[in-house]
Design an enzyme around this catalytic site. Sequence first.
Site, PDB file in Angstrom:
ATOM      1  N   HIS A  68      16.421 -41.415   5.298  1.00  0.00           N
ATOM      2  CA  HIS A  68      17.404 -42.433   5.655  1.00  0.00           C
ATOM      3  C   HIS A  68      18.075 -42.990   4.400  1.00  0.00           C
ATOM      4  CE1 HIS A  68      18.900 -45.891   8.148  1.00  0.00           C
ATOM      5  NE2 HIS A  68      18.928 -46.445   6.953  1.00  0.00           N
ATOM      6  N   GLU A  69      17.273 -43.359   3.414  1.00  0.00           N
ATOM      7  CA  GLU A  69      17.825 -43.934   2.184  1.00  0.00           C
ATOM      8  C   GLU A  69      18.602 -42.894   1.383  1.00  0.00           C
ATOM      9  OE1 GLU A  69      17.919 -47.071   2.028  1.00  0.00           O
ATOM     10  OE2 GLU A  69      16.543 -47.271   3.700  1.00  0.00           O
ATOM     11  N   HIS A  72      22.170 -42.618   2.647  1.00  0.00           N
ATOM     12  CA  HIS A  72      23.017 -43.631   2.019  1.00  0.00           C
ATOM     13  C   HIS A  72      23.418 -43.174   0.609  1.00  0.00           C
ATOM     14  CE1 HIS A  72      22.637 -46.876   4.945  1.00  0.00           C
ATOM     15  NE2 HIS A  72      21.319 -46.798   4.914  1.00  0.00           N
TER      16      HIS A  72
END
Length: 129
Positions: A68-69, A72
């Site tokens: 998820h990170e 980004h």
Amino acid sequence: MINEQELQQLVETISLESFGRPFLHQAKINRRLKTTGGRYQLSDHHLEFNPLFLKEENLHYLPGIIKHELVHYHLHLAGLGYQHKDRDFKLLLKKVGGSRYAPRLEESKRSRWHYRCRQCGQDYWRQRQ
């Protein structure tokens, strides 16, 4: 519990395997994170992770949070939509199999204050006094 060096190595490995791109910044442990699994820093491109997810019993959540990170991270560096609301973000997150939300842990669910109604006996468990 894994340390920052092991976390850094894991993030670099997942970045290469899932995204085909290297992770060139730092992965850190941030003990102030309580409600999220991790955080991407726009200013310096570092990733921060909640230490609760680095414990042995919660390690199975960690790859999804790292992905998820990294979504980004890679989208921001590529100049694409890196926010949760952006289509680019949603598509890449689904493609790599990252977590959409941080799972709720038992430790963070604990209520600290117990109140009981004197009239009806109803119990209330609260985190704030």
